[in-house]
Scaffold this motif. Sequence first.
Motif, short mmCIF file in Angstrom:
data_model
loop_
_atom_site.label_atom_id
_atom_site.label_comp_id
_atom_site.label_asym_id
_atom_site.label_seq_id
_atom_site.Cartn_x
_atom_site.Cartn_y
_atom_site.Cartn_z
N THR A 198 -7.08 7.19 -2.07
CA THR A 198 -7.58 8.03 -0.78
C THR A 198 -8.47 7.27 0.07
O THR A 198 -8.91 6.17 -0.69
CB THR A 198 -8.12 9.29 -1.15
N PRO A 199 -8.83 7.82 1.18
CA PRO A 199 -9.79 6.73 1.91
C PRO A 199 -11.29 6.91 1.14
O PRO A 199 -12.11 5.84 1.33
CB PRO A 199 -10.13 7.59 3.18
N PHE A 200 -11.37 7.51 0.19
CA PHE A 200 -12.40 7.52 -0.63
C PHE A 200 -12.52 7.14 -2.18
O PHE A 200 -13.63 7.58 -2.87
CB PHE A 200 -13.43 8.94 -0.28
N VAL A 201 -11.57 6.89 -2.57
CA VAL A 201 -11.08 6.52 -4.00
C VAL A 201 -10.32 5.22 -4.04
O VAL A 201 -9.33 5.21 -3.38
CB VAL A 201 -10.42 7.69 -4.61
N ASP A 202 -11.03 4.06 -4.76
CA ASP A 202 -10.28 3.05 -4.96
C ASP A 202 -10.10 2.73 -6.36
O ASP A 202 -10.79 3.09 -7.27
CB ASP A 202 -11.14 1.92 -4.61
N PHE A 203 -8.78 2.21 -6.72
CA PHE A 203 -8.32 1.75 -8.01
C PHE A 203 -8.07 0.34 -7.88
O PHE A 203 -7.28 -0.29 -7.09
CB PHE A 203 -6.98 2.56 -8.29
N SER A 204 -8.83 -0.21 -8.72
CA SER A 204 -8.84 -1.85 -8.88
C SER A 204 -8.50 -2.65 -9.90
O SER A 204 -8.94 -2.14 -10.96
CB SER A 204 -10.15 -2.36 -8.26
N LEU A 205 -7.81 -3.36 -9.87
CA LEU A 205 -7.15 -4.32 -11.21
C LEU A 205 -7.68 -5.73 -11.06
O LEU A 205 -7.41 -6.42 -9.96
CB LEU A 205 -5.81 -4.25 -11.16
N LYS A 206 -8.03 -6.22 -12.15
CA LYS A 206 -8.56 -7.66 -12.28
C LYS A 206 -7.20 -8.40 -12.22
O LYS A 206 -6.38 -8.28 -12.95
CB LYS A 206 -9.52 -7.79 -13.46
N ILE A 207 -7.10 -9.43 -11.34
CA ILE A 207 -5.79 -10.22 -11.32
C ILE A 207 -6.10 -11.44 -11.81
O ILE A 207 -7.21 -12.33 -11.46
CB ILE A 207 -5.60 -10.34 -9.65
#
Lengths: 288, 288
Positions: free
Chosen positions: A15-24
Amino acid sequence: MEDKSMQLWFSEAQTPFVDFSLKINKILYTGKSDYQRIDILESKEFGRVLTQNGQITLTEKDEFIYREMMVHVPLAVNPKIKKVLIIGAGDGGFIHDLLEYPNIEHIDLVESDPMIVEVCKKYLPEISAKLDDEKVTIYYEDALRFVRWKENEYDLILVDSVDPFGAGEILFTKEFYGNCYRALTDSGILINQHESPFYAEEAATVQTVHRRIVQTFPIVKIYQAHIPSYPSGHWLFGFASKKLHPTGDLKAENWLSLGLKTKYYNTRLHIGAFALPTYVEDLLKDVE
Amino acid sequence: MEDKSMQLWFSEAQTPFVDFSLKINKILYTGKSDYQRIDILESKEFGRVLTQNGQITLTEKDEFIYREMMVHVPLAVNPKIKKVLIIGAGDGGFIHDLLEYPNIEHIDLVESDPMIVEVCKKYLPEISAKLDDEKVTIYYEDALRFVRWKENEYDLILVDSVDPFGAGEILFTKEFYGNCYRALTDSGILINQHESPFYAEEAATVQTVHRRIVQTFPIVKIYQAHIPSYPSGHWLFGFASKKLHPTGDLKAENWLSLGLKTKYYNTRLHIGAFALPTYVEDLLKDVE
């Protein structure tokens, strides 16, 4: 050897206020087709990741959940399904599972973007392995146009549209679902990815899509799965059909007799997945 | 007015390679007790968020899911539950739902850290509102020691340990579950938060915890829920009991007759939640 001086993370704004991040580890592919930007990332936790316009479409670690819940739910209800239409899903994952059913005679796959198919064949070879099977025909066409002239032809349609308000918007119209209805045989089933009920914007999409399908099909039931790489991890699917009921007509013993190996789907879960949380029931009831 | 020059994000490492991040309006509270660091954040998407040592414990937006699945599952199986022991859960959320059941006579809450209770009373007043109810006694004690001398006293124990390998590790021992067994009445039920099956490290915890409970209780069944703010969004709970079966002994009509308002729990979902994905079944079978 890993280069410790370089920290690479991919972030998806769920969402504009939730990030899901993956190490690449690295970016294996970046391209731009006529339709979209496509990337293949090699992640530490989720294996290879396919993104379209920066949104995760599938990951090697959890694609089995989406795939199995799209394919086995209708096939366990109607083991006599012979002819299947897949819309989107150019990665080809569904095909592998469909071809395990002995009655499947032919699969048409309609994908607007040839680059998705090419990229998946190259970078996700295990998932896309069956795209070249002799029972499969790929059409690089607009899906709405493709189904417009079909009548009483498919026993199952799998709609895998990733982007209800972008390029895929046309797949969420009443006209499209009406055409799918006509394209289906008497015992036909349509399975639709239905987005997530949790965040407000996607919940509104759930309602829009649901309203259109309910207006078209006499039987429409929603089921759910846990998909960790998708926003909120709570994903819905629509089971729409002309006469078969998703749990009442489940042929569990028949399915078990096939001896298929699955990692997510089983026939108890099949029934359990149609039991929805109260707030999701309310969301759907509002538009029924 | 929002200060556009300041972008504040809170990130939780769900694994070393996966971050879950929330946009924050402001940090309402930061403190350090004898046991842990405690923060209350005001987030855009999830409302107020309680974190312990930087890990999300609850958010205003989705705490109802965890709370309802911990409380209503056992109470719908045994509506005669009178006396309850809560271990952890100093926010007090469970108490509100428990007190809606007319048969509940007393609730003991054992929380090692008084600061959690104080902070929740101040910053999460709706969730903690019932901590001062006359039917509730709060003990600021070590939970293992507290249950050691209890026998045949509680109809229900809710174990809400957030950190199986930190301060809460002692709550995941065989000795602890054995003491809980003895502290329970004949028809006693223990509900245990069971972590997530998806990421490898938590899946190992699921197995460790499950092994210990299975060694202690004759009936142990696992159920699941979608909790978006927890790692992977796929959360497991353990239902352990001396003689009541979580679905076979469900008294659905009785529960419906109480007319309780819930947002997640319902009696169909109660049954559905015990149908687990195949890979989760396999994970559990390995240690049964």
